[in-house]
Design an enzyme around this catalytic site. Structure first.
Site, PDB file in Angstrom:
ATOM      1  N   HIS A 184       7.140  -1.778   2.819  1.00  0.00           N
ATOM      2  CA  HIS A 184       7.032  -3.204   3.109  1.00  0.00           C
ATOM      3  C   HIS A 184       6.063  -3.855   2.132  1.00  0.00           C
ATOM      4  O   HIS A 184       5.219  -3.194   1.547  1.00  0.00           O
ATOM      5  CB  HIS A 184       6.595  -3.455   4.558  1.00  0.00           C
ATOM      6  CG  HIS A 184       5.291  -2.841   4.935  1.00  0.00           C
ATOM      7  ND1 HIS A 184       5.110  -1.479   5.121  1.00  0.00           N
ATOM      8  CD2 HIS A 184       4.080  -3.401   5.169  1.00  0.00           C
ATOM      9  CE1 HIS A 184       3.860  -1.237   5.455  1.00  0.00           C
ATOM     10  NE2 HIS A 184       3.199  -2.388   5.489  1.00  0.00           N
ATOM     11  N   ASN A 199       0.849  -1.190   0.000  1.00  0.00           N
ATOM     12  CA  ASN A 199       0.000   0.000   0.000  1.00  0.00           C
ATOM     13  C   ASN A 199       0.885   1.241   0.000  1.00  0.00           C
ATOM     14  O   ASN A 199       1.924   1.263   0.663  1.00  0.00           O
ATOM     15  CB  ASN A 199      -0.889   0.016   1.254  1.00  0.00           C
ATOM     16  CG  ASN A 199      -1.763  -1.212   1.351  1.00  0.00           C
ATOM     17  OD1 ASN A 199      -2.390  -1.608   0.384  1.00  0.00           O
ATOM     18  ND2 ASN A 199      -1.788  -1.828   2.520  1.00  0.00           N
ATOM     19  N   HIS A 251       3.383  -7.107   1.769  1.00  0.00           N
ATOM     20  CA  HIS A 251       2.620  -8.152   2.441  1.00  0.00           C
ATOM     21  C   HIS A 251       2.629  -9.400   1.565  1.00  0.00           C
ATOM     22  O   HIS A 251       2.351  -9.315   0.372  1.00  0.00           O
ATOM     23  CB  HIS A 251       1.155  -7.729   2.631  1.00  0.00           C
ATOM     24  CG  HIS A 251       0.971  -6.558   3.526  1.00  0.00           C
ATOM     25  ND1 HIS A 251       0.597  -6.696   4.841  1.00  0.00           N
ATOM     26  CD2 HIS A 251       1.099  -5.229   3.301  1.00  0.00           C
ATOM     27  CE1 HIS A 251       0.492  -5.495   5.388  1.00  0.00           C
ATOM     28  NE2 HIS A 251       0.799  -4.597   4.474  1.00  0.00           N
TER      29      HIS A 251
END
Length: 139
Positions: free
Chosen positions: A100, A87, A102
Protein backbone atom coordinates in the site's frame (compact mmCIF):
# COMPACT_ATOMS: atom_id res chain seq x y z
CA UNK A 1 -4.49 -13.97 2.23
CA UNK A 2 -6.90 -15.32 4.79
CA UNK A 3 -5.97 -13.10 7.76
CA UNK A 4 -4.87 -9.98 5.88
CA UNK A 5 -6.79 -6.87 6.99
CA UNK A 6 -6.44 -5.24 3.57
CA UNK A 7 -7.61 -8.38 1.74
CA UNK A 8 -10.67 -8.39 4.00
CA UNK A 9 -11.32 -4.73 3.14
CA UNK A 10 -10.94 -5.48 -0.59
CA UNK A 11 -13.40 -8.40 -0.23
CA UNK A 12 -15.88 -6.22 1.72
CA UNK A 13 -15.47 -8.37 4.83
CA UNK A 14 -14.40 -5.31 6.85
CA UNK A 15 -15.77 -1.77 6.58
CA UNK A 16 -13.72 1.09 5.19
CA UNK A 17 -14.06 4.68 4.07
CA UNK A 18 -13.47 4.13 0.36
CA UNK A 19 -12.82 7.28 -1.67
CA UNK A 20 -12.22 5.85 -5.16
CA UNK A 21 -10.67 2.96 -7.06
CA UNK A 22 -9.28 1.79 -10.36
CA UNK A 23 -8.58 -1.62 -11.94
CA UNK A 24 -5.73 -2.51 -9.57
CA UNK A 25 -6.27 -0.53 -6.37
CA UNK A 26 -8.64 1.15 -3.97
CA UNK A 27 -8.16 4.37 -2.01
CA UNK A 28 -9.44 4.42 1.58
CA UNK A 29 -9.00 6.79 4.47
CA UNK A 30 -6.46 5.53 7.00
CA UNK A 31 -8.24 4.64 10.28
CA UNK A 32 -5.13 5.75 12.21
CA UNK A 33 -4.28 8.93 10.30
CA UNK A 34 -1.29 11.14 10.98
CA UNK A 35 -3.03 14.06 9.25
CA UNK A 36 -6.53 14.90 8.02
CA UNK A 37 -7.16 13.16 4.70
CA UNK A 38 -4.40 10.54 5.20
CA UNK A 39 -5.30 8.02 2.49
CA UNK A 40 -4.10 4.50 1.72
CA UNK A 41 -3.83 3.24 -1.84
CA UNK A 42 -4.14 -0.54 -1.52
CA UNK A 43 -3.48 -3.12 -4.24
CA UNK A 44 -6.56 -5.22 -4.96
CA UNK A 45 -4.44 -8.36 -5.21
CA UNK A 46 -2.20 -9.35 -2.33
CA UNK A 47 1.42 -8.42 -2.84
CA UNK A 48 3.74 -8.38 0.16
CA UNK A 49 5.38 -5.03 -0.60
CA UNK A 50 6.56 -2.55 -3.23
CA UNK A 51 9.41 -4.78 -4.45
CA UNK A 52 7.12 -7.76 -5.10
CA UNK A 53 4.42 -5.79 -6.91
CA UNK A 54 4.15 -6.10 -10.74
CA UNK A 55 5.00 -2.98 -12.76
CA UNK A 56 1.48 -2.63 -14.20
CA UNK A 57 0.00 -2.57 -10.68
CA UNK A 58 2.65 -0.10 -9.46
CA UNK A 59 1.83 2.20 -12.34
CA UNK A 60 -1.88 1.99 -11.69
CA UNK A 61 -1.39 2.65 -7.97
CA UNK A 62 0.82 5.65 -8.70
CA UNK A 63 -1.85 7.11 -10.96
CA UNK A 64 -4.50 6.56 -8.29
CA UNK A 65 -2.21 8.22 -5.72
CA UNK A 66 -1.93 11.25 -8.02
CA UNK A 67 -5.71 11.36 -8.51
CA UNK A 68 -6.30 11.22 -4.75
CA UNK A 69 -3.69 13.93 -4.09
CA UNK A 70 -5.27 16.25 -6.67
CA UNK A 71 -8.70 15.74 -5.13
CA UNK A 72 -7.29 16.40 -1.65
CA UNK A 73 -5.57 19.59 -2.85
CA UNK A 74 -8.89 20.80 -4.28
CA UNK A 75 -10.95 19.73 -1.27
CA UNK A 76 -12.05 21.82 1.69
CA UNK A 77 -9.08 20.37 3.62
CA UNK A 78 -6.71 22.59 1.59
CA UNK A 79 -3.38 20.86 2.37
CA UNK A 80 -0.17 22.83 1.75
CA UNK A 81 1.75 19.81 0.46
CA UNK A 82 1.71 16.02 0.21
CA UNK A 83 3.92 13.09 1.22
CA UNK A 84 3.82 9.77 -0.61
CA UNK A 85 5.18 6.82 1.36
CA UNK A 86 5.48 3.06 1.20
CA UNK A 87 7.24 1.14 3.96
CA UNK A 88 8.87 -2.21 3.21
CA UNK A 89 9.48 -4.69 6.02
CA UNK A 90 9.01 -4.16 9.75
CA UNK A 91 12.34 -2.34 10.19
CA UNK A 92 11.04 0.36 7.81
CA UNK A 93 7.66 0.61 9.53
CA UNK A 94 5.55 -1.81 7.48
CA UNK A 95 2.79 -3.01 9.80
CA UNK A 96 0.43 -4.71 7.34
CA UNK A 97 2.21 -7.02 4.92
CA UNK A 98 0.06 -6.07 1.92
CA UNK A 99 1.43 -3.47 -0.48
CA UNK A 100 0.00 0.00 0.00
CA UNK A 101 0.97 3.61 -0.53
CA UNK A 102 0.28 6.35 2.01
CA UNK A 103 -0.88 9.70 0.60
CA UNK A 104 -0.35 12.06 3.53
CA UNK A 105 -1.48 15.68 3.36
CA UNK A 106 0.79 18.29 5.00
CA UNK A 107 -0.61 21.28 6.86
CA UNK A 108 2.51 22.41 8.71
CA UNK A 109 6.22 21.59 8.74
CA UNK A 110 6.35 19.66 12.03
CA UNK A 111 3.06 17.74 11.84
CA UNK A 112 1.99 14.65 9.91
CA UNK A 113 4.88 12.84 8.25
CA UNK A 114 8.09 14.43 9.50
CA UNK A 115 11.47 13.98 7.82
CA UNK A 116 14.29 13.30 10.29
CA UNK A 117 17.13 14.02 7.84
CA UNK A 118 20.24 15.03 9.72
CA UNK A 119 19.26 13.14 12.85
CA UNK A 120 20.96 9.92 11.77
CA UNK A 121 24.47 9.07 10.60
CA UNK A 122 24.75 8.65 6.84
CA UNK A 123 27.88 7.81 4.84
CA UNK A 124 29.10 10.39 2.36
CA UNK A 125 27.53 9.97 -1.07
CA UNK A 126 30.78 8.98 -2.83
CA UNK A 127 31.37 6.14 -0.38
CA UNK A 128 27.84 4.87 -0.88
CA UNK A 129 28.21 5.12 -4.67
CA UNK A 130 31.42 3.04 -4.53
CA UNK A 131 29.57 0.33 -2.55
CA UNK A 132 26.65 0.23 -5.01
CA UNK A 133 28.06 0.75 -8.49
CA UNK A 134 28.80 -2.90 -9.23
CA UNK A 135 25.15 -3.79 -8.45
CA UNK A 136 24.05 -1.25 -11.06
CA UNK A 137 26.61 -2.48 -13.61
CA UNK A 138 28.59 0.76 -13.49
CA UNK A 139 32.07 -0.75 -13.22
Amino acid sequence: MKNCVFCKIINNELPSYKLCENKHAIAILDVSPISDGHTLIISKKHYQNFSSCPDEVLSSMSLLSKQVANKLFNSSLKPWGMNYLSNENAIAGQVINHFHIHVIPKYSKNEGFVNNKGLIRVDDVKSTYEKLKRFFNLL
